[in-house]
Design a protein around this motif. Structure first.
Motif, PDB file in Angstrom:
ATOM      1  N   GLN A   1       0.853  -1.188   0.000  1.00  0.00           N
ATOM      2  CA  GLN A   1       0.000   0.000   0.000  1.00  0.00           C
ATOM      3  C   GLN A   1       0.885   1.233   0.000  1.00  0.00           C
ATOM      4  OE1 GLN A   1      -3.374   0.429   2.950  1.00  0.00           O
ATOM      5  NE2 GLN A   1      -2.138   2.172   3.629  1.00  0.00           N
ATOM      6  N   GLY A   2       0.411   2.288  -0.601  1.00  0.00           N
ATOM      7  CA  GLY A   2       1.112   3.561  -0.565  1.00  0.00           C
ATOM      8  C   GLY A   2       2.179   3.677  -1.625  1.00  0.00           C
ATOM      9  N   GLU A   3       2.998   4.719  -1.465  1.00  0.00           N
ATOM     10  CA  GLU A   3       4.018   5.031  -2.453  1.00  0.00           C
ATOM     11  C   GLU A   3       5.346   5.291  -1.765  1.00  0.00           C
ATOM     12  OE1 GLU A   3       4.931   8.439  -5.866  1.00  0.00           O
ATOM     13  OE2 GLU A   3       3.007   8.391  -4.789  1.00  0.00           O
ATOM     14  N   VAL A   4       6.402   4.699  -2.294  1.00  0.00           N
ATOM     15  CA  VAL A   4       7.749   4.935  -1.764  1.00  0.00           C
ATOM     16  C   VAL A   4       8.206   6.299  -2.248  1.00  0.00           C
ATOM     17  CG1 VAL A   4      10.130   4.124  -1.723  1.00  0.00           C
ATOM     18  CG2 VAL A   4       8.248   2.457  -1.773  1.00  0.00           C
ATOM     19  N   THR A   5       8.465   7.195  -1.303  1.00  0.00           N
ATOM     20  CA  THR A   5       8.816   8.572  -1.676  1.00  0.00           C
ATOM     21  C   THR A   5      10.283   8.897  -1.441  1.00  0.00           C
ATOM     22  OG1 THR A   5       8.166   9.353   0.521  1.00  0.00           O
ATOM     23  CG2 THR A   5       6.478   9.389  -1.216  1.00  0.00           C
ATOM     24  N   LYS A   6      11.047   7.992  -0.824  1.00  0.00           N
ATOM     25  CA  LYS A   6      12.471   8.233  -0.605  1.00  0.00           C
ATOM     26  C   LYS A   6      13.192   6.905  -0.449  1.00  0.00           C
ATOM     27  CE  LYS A   6      11.703   9.249   4.310  1.00  0.00           C
ATOM     28  NZ  LYS A   6      11.964  10.238   5.389  1.00  0.00           N
ATOM     29  N   ASP A   7      14.504   6.952  -0.505  1.00  0.00           N
ATOM     30  CA  ASP A   7      15.296   5.724  -0.483  1.00  0.00           C
ATOM     31  C   ASP A   7      15.409   5.127   0.920  1.00  0.00           C
ATOM     32  OD1 ASP A   7      15.734   5.936  -3.186  1.00  0.00           O
ATOM     33  OD2 ASP A   7      17.582   7.114  -2.931  1.00  0.00           O
ATOM     34  N   ARG A   8      15.436   5.987   1.949  1.00  0.00           N
ATOM     35  CA  ARG A   8      15.747   5.515   3.303  1.00  0.00           C
ATOM     36  C   ARG A   8      14.719   6.035   4.305  1.00  0.00           C
ATOM     37  NH1 ARG A   8      18.745   7.829   7.492  1.00  0.00           N
ATOM     38  NH2 ARG A   8      19.738   6.336   8.917  1.00  0.00           N
ATOM     39  N   TYR A   9      14.222   5.103   5.141  1.00  0.00           N
ATOM     40  CA  TYR A   9      13.282   5.454   6.200  1.00  0.00           C
ATOM     41  C   TYR A   9      13.939   5.149   7.552  1.00  0.00           C
ATOM     42  CZ  TYR A   9       9.640   5.867   2.655  1.00  0.00           C
ATOM     43  OH  TYR A   9       8.897   6.249   1.564  1.00  0.00           O
ATOM     44  N   GLU A  10      13.872   6.100   8.469  1.00  0.00           N
ATOM     45  CA  GLU A  10      14.511   5.955   9.779  1.00  0.00           C
ATOM     46  C   GLU A  10      13.568   5.311  10.786  1.00  0.00           C
ATOM     47  OE1 GLU A  10      16.043   9.666  11.108  1.00  0.00           O
ATOM     48  OE2 GLU A  10      17.030  10.122   9.211  1.00  0.00           O
ATOM     49  N   LEU A  11      14.156   4.869  11.895  1.00  0.00           N
ATOM     50  CA  LEU A  11      13.402   4.190  12.942  1.00  0.00           C
ATOM     51  C   LEU A  11      12.237   5.040  13.446  1.00  0.00           C
ATOM     52  CD1 LEU A  11      13.207   1.702  14.825  1.00  0.00           C
ATOM     53  CD2 LEU A  11      14.762   2.879  16.388  1.00  0.00           C
ATOM     54  N   LYS A  12      12.443   6.340  13.568  1.00  0.00           N
ATOM     55  CA  LYS A  12      11.399   7.220  14.105  1.00  0.00           C
ATOM     56  C   LYS A  12      10.182   7.304  13.178  1.00  0.00           C
ATOM     57  CE  LYS A  12      13.490  11.448  12.214  1.00  0.00           C
ATOM     58  NZ  LYS A  12      14.104  12.756  12.562  1.00  0.00           N
ATOM     59  N   GLU A  13      10.330   6.880  11.922  1.00  0.00           N
ATOM     60  CA  GLU A  13       9.212   6.911  10.977  1.00  0.00           C
ATOM     61  C   GLU A  13       8.417   5.609  10.967  1.00  0.00           C
ATOM     62  OE1 GLU A  13      10.354   9.241   7.146  1.00  0.00           O
ATOM     63  OE2 GLU A  13      12.188   8.226   7.822  1.00  0.00           O
ATOM     64  N   PHE A  14       8.983   4.560  11.563  1.00  0.00           N
ATOM     65  CA  PHE A  14       8.333   3.254  11.520  1.00  0.00           C
ATOM     66  C   PHE A  14       6.971   3.313  12.195  1.00  0.00           C
ATOM     67  CE2 PHE A  14      12.292   0.309  11.086  1.00  0.00           C
ATOM     68  CZ  PHE A  14      12.571   0.918   9.873  1.00  0.00           C
ATOM     69  N   ASP A  15       6.003   2.730  11.515  1.00  0.00           N
ATOM     70  CA  ASP A  15       4.622   2.605  11.971  1.00  0.00           C
ATOM     71  C   ASP A  15       3.891   3.938  12.068  1.00  0.00           C
ATOM     72  OD1 ASP A  15       4.674  -0.305  12.400  1.00  0.00           O
ATOM     73  OD2 ASP A  15       6.162   0.225  13.918  1.00  0.00           O
ATOM     74  N   LYS A  16       4.558   5.008  11.627  1.00  0.00           N
ATOM     75  CA  LYS A  16       3.889   6.296  11.484  1.00  0.00           C
ATOM     76  C   LYS A  16       3.659   6.596  10.003  1.00  0.00           C
ATOM     77  CE  LYS A  16       5.823   8.132  15.773  1.00  0.00           C
ATOM     78  NZ  LYS A  16       6.721   9.122  16.406  1.00  0.00           N
ATOM     79  N   THR A  17       4.740   6.589   9.229  1.00  0.00           N
ATOM     80  CA  THR A  17       4.598   6.803   7.786  1.00  0.00           C
ATOM     81  C   THR A  17       4.865   5.527   6.992  1.00  0.00           C
ATOM     82  OG1 THR A  17       6.903   7.507   7.623  1.00  0.00           O
ATOM     83  CG2 THR A  17       5.254   9.219   7.978  1.00  0.00           C
ATOM     84  N   ILE A  18       5.503   4.540   7.644  1.00  0.00           N
ATOM     85  CA  ILE A  18       5.800   3.288   6.946  1.00  0.00           C
ATOM     86  C   ILE A  18       5.635   2.121   7.914  1.00  0.00           C
ATOM     87  CG2 ILE A  18       8.276   3.608   7.413  1.00  0.00           C
ATOM     88  CD1 ILE A  18       8.851   1.918   4.917  1.00  0.00           C
ATOM     89  N   THR A  19       5.028   1.065   7.448  1.00  0.00           N
ATOM     90  CA  THR A  19       4.874  -0.162   8.232  1.00  0.00           C
ATOM     91  C   THR A  19       5.531  -1.300   7.472  1.00  0.00           C
ATOM     92  OG1 THR A  19       2.848   0.470   9.363  1.00  0.00           O
ATOM     93  CG2 THR A  19       3.237  -1.873   9.082  1.00  0.00           C
TER      94      THR A  19
END
Length: 774
Positions: free
Chosen positions: A375-393
């Motif tokens: 689901q959704g769209e990948v908007t950047k190459d790297r996602y940080e821990l603080k983004e987990f389960d907020k913007t990415i699951t």
């Protein structure tokens, strides 16, 4: 001659008569006044309680303490300890006496002198309350409202009296800072009780005051209402339902009013209920958890307080002044009294804690084409821990955390899991229930604002200490403050937290005292516990462990043993949720796991401790039954002497249950109890039973003594039994059962080993090899 007179005789024959001459009666004097419960220790035991020789009280206030020394000793021999206790109890006058001489120390002046006799109660009270005397005397004279044998804790008395004195001195903004779990609502009730009974009000008229109790959540307001039950006929809750029942008119016919900010504040389509009251209607406004509403000009309760500006504003908070709540302290000023988490743990009124740090091999996500976008769209190459389960699951990571949570807690240990948001709380609830071993459908439930009445019912069941179910709650923001659940054993952090204030509130869910609860555990998946390193307020966790999803510890990887930098904290904000969250399913080739284990022992001031020092802090002084590691090894290697050692340890409070608890805290169930004792006492390296068994198997010289193949097979069977079940299988009384299980009968054993003496010798020799120096 005088040297033979005991301290007790000195008190009875000299100090007591001196006090009586100065009009001190039995109702003014408490002898051997214990004011702490003693730090909680393993095995439902307590550390040393603090007490005074004499506490002198008048008009429900503590005026002075006396340190008694026996006749013939120097009269100020114990003065320093007395001054330390006086600081803790906020007592200004300290006396030290050997019965013949009396030394008076005034903490306000920072100096003392010898005096001829003790001052009288009235004289001492007036010296302490020279300003606004009549009102202070009146407010102090109202005793606490108590039922049964209940007695307020010393810090609760101090907090109430400090507020009374501030009100008497006409202060308009008052702040109390007390750690979560220390009874702020009880303190609020006693303050309100005193003011109502004294008929204090801003106009000085002979009427009861009108008091508004403000909270930011219904659950907090309702809990407060329950505490104020003795004034049930005098209180009302201001909300939409109550106003509708009164045909649109706000209630005014009460003395104690309860409301949540949201219910009475202005909204886009409706004016605030608070504006329908005259600005001078309330005499006192109590703001519970005042840091949450924010004292800045846009804060949710600031407009309400501005409207009721003439009233006295009393703020209650569990968090000290830090970067993210400076507005609160700017508004109210310096607290009239502070009682920290560190104080509460040291005094035994709050539960100590340990820390488990859990790190996975996916604490960041770099998108590759072999991962599936659900689901959704990948908007950047790297996602940080603080983004987990907020913007990415990441589906597999949620599953990993669920397994790790279950394996790091006791199966029926009440646990609160704090999640990134309500959807994340749903995901974790579902995954935990998928992997649980308990069949009850309500083993793990979500409690968030979306759950409404059902969530409140689950929360009430969780709080009920007579009910086992539910065991685990998943939540986001709803349970961060004020929820009283005394038997919480684990606080699990699965989302990054940007606010130290919010972090302290979350951790406060586990600090409440409960019978049989020796400590609680913080299980941190995201490094949020770095915010807890606040030695002035909290102290540092007694133990910090990095663990994997099975609950095992493994400290081989030194890469994770890095110094932590104190993170920057920022003003708490609501979670930003995109319209469509990115959900990723990793390729089958990507295996997730939890990496190594680090154990750290830290005292309340941040000083590193040895394992022994740490355990002494949590357990009390360790026994001196054995003098060195060799002696312990020799005793433990023999079933007969080991049995007596276990008996001696049990008599000293270290029974098998307590030793197993220690093993779980500092090692793992796979470690031998010998290694636990040796590690605690002499900082030796820990070994597992599997490692000890492997060492014996490598020692072919030991086995060559036994020519009969069945004899070797029996000894191998004993080793395997020990490896699987532990040292309990090596007792002398277990030999007969082991023979029956493997060899069939005692007669068969005699044939294999030659005679029973040789069998026993082999059994004992095997144990010497198990516990030999590796």
């Amino acid at each position: 001659m005088t040297r033979n007179i005991s301290e007790a005789d000195t008190r009875a024959n000299f100090i007591d008569p001196n006090l009586a001459q100065s009009d001190w009666t039995s109702e003014n004097i408490t002898r051997e006044y214990y004011f702490t419960d003693g730090r909680k220790l393993i095995g439902n035991r307590r550390g040393k309680r603090l007490f005074l020789d004499y506490l002198l009280k008048y008009n429900n206030t503590s005026l002075a303490l006396i340190e008694a020394k026996k006749l013939g000793e120097h009269p100020t021999k114990g003065l320093q300890q007395a001054l330390d206790y006086a600081e803790k109890l906020r007592i200004n006058f300290v006396y030290s006496s050997n019965g013949k001489q009396i030394y008076e120390f005034d903490r306000r002046k920072g100096k003392g002198e010898y005096i001829e006799k003790f001052p009288s109660p009235k004289e001492l009270y007036r010296r302490l309350n020279s300003s606004n005397f009549q009102l202070k005397e009146k407010l102090h004279s109202i005793p606490f409202h108590l039922t049964g044998p209940m007695r307020p804790r010393y810090y609760q008395e101090i907090a109430v009296n400090k507020v009374m004195e501030s009100i008497a001195e006409d202060k308009k903004r008052i702040l109390l800072t007390l750690a979560t779990g220390t009874g702020k609502t009880f303190i609020s009730f006693q303050i309100v009780h005193k003011l109502i009974q004294a008929k204090w009000n801003l106009e000085g008229q002979s009427r009861r005051p009108r008091i508004l109790f403000l909270a930011d959540r219904n659950v907090l307001a309702d809990q407060a209402i329950n505490t104020f039950n003795p004034y049930e006929s005098d209180l009302v809750k201001i909300d939409g339902e109550e106003v509708r029942n009164r045909n649109g008119v706000v209630p005014t016919n009460a003395f104690i009013f309860f409301a949540i900010y949201q219910a009475i504040a202005e909204r886009e389509d409706i004016g605030g209920y608070y504006t329908e009251y005259p600005s001078d209607f309330f005499d006192l406004i109590v703001i519970d958890e005042c840091h949450r509403g924010s004292a800045n000009e846009e804060g949710s309760w600031r407009a309400i307080l501005e409207h009721f500006k003439p009233a006295v504003h009393l703020g209650l908070t569990a968090t000290p002044k830090r970067e993210d709540n400076v507005d609160t302290y700017k508004y109210f000023g310096k607290p009239v009294y502070e009682y920290s988490l560190k104080d509460g743990i040291s005094d035994g009124f709050l539960t100590p804690y340990k820390l488990k740090r859990v790190r996975t091999n996916i604490d960041e996500y770099i998108h590759t084409s072999d991962s599936k976008v659900v689901q959704g769209e990948v908007t950047k190459d790297r996602y940080e821990l603080k983004e987990f389960d907020k913007t990415i699951t990441i589906i597999q990571r949620t599953d990993l955390l669920a397994k790790a949570i279950l394996n790091n807690i006791g199966k029926m240990d009440k646990t609160i899991v704090f999640c990134a948001n309500q959807d994340h709380a749903l995901d974790l609830r579902d995954r935990i229930n998928q992997h649980k071993s308990v069949t009850d459908p309500y083993y793990c439930v979500r409690v968030t604002s979306d759950e409404g009445k059902i969530g409140r019912i689950h929360l009430e069941s969780f709080q009920d200490n007579d009910k086992d179910i539910p065991v685990i709650l998943t939540s986001s923001k709803m349970l961060t403050t004020g929820v009283d659940a005394r038997n919480v054993r684990n606080i699990v952090l699965t989302t990054s937290i940007g606010s130290m204030v919010e972090f302290k509130q979350i951790i406060g869910r586990g600090t409440r005292i409960y019978e049989g609860k020796d400590f609680f555990t913080i299980i941190d998946f995201v490094g949020a516990s770095d915010l807890f390193y606040d030695s002035e307020w909290d102290g540092i966790p007694d133990e910090e462990v990095i663990t994997d999803e099975t609950g095992e510890e493994d400290g081989d990887d030194n890469e994770i043993k890095k110094k932590r930098k104190k993170p920057k904290v920022k003003e708490p904000t609501e979670d930003y949720e995109p319209k469509e969250k990115l959900i990723i399913e990793l390729s089958n080739g990507r295996k997730l796991k939890v990496i190594d284990i680090e154990t750290r022992y830290i005292d309340d001031n941040g000083k590193p401790l040895t394992a022994r020092e740490f355990l002494e802090k949590l357990v009390g002084k360790l026994p001196a039954i054995y003098q060195n590691e060799d002696q312990l090894r020799k005793i433990w290697s023999n079933p007969d002497t080991r049995k007596f050692l276990m008996k001696d340890l049990g008599e000293l409070g270290f029974d098998r249950e307590q030793l197993n608890v220690l093993r779980e805290m500092i090692a793992s169930p796979e470690c031998d109890l010998f290694d636990v004792l040796s590690h605690i006492s002499f900082s030796s390296e820990l070994m597992t039973r599997k490692e000890r068994a492997a060492n014996v198997r490598k020692n072919q010289q030991f086995f060559t003594v036994y020519e009969n193949l069945k004899a070797k097979e029996f000894l191998e069977y004993v080793i395997s039994h020990y490896e699987k079940f532990g040292v309990e299988e090596l007792g002398r009384e277990r030999l007969g059962d082991l023979v029956k299980l493997k060899l069939g009968s005692t007669k068969d054993a005699k044939m294999i080993f030659g005679d029973m003496n040789k069998l026993v010798t082999a059994y004992y020799s095997l144990q010497e090899n198990i516990y030999r120096v590796s």
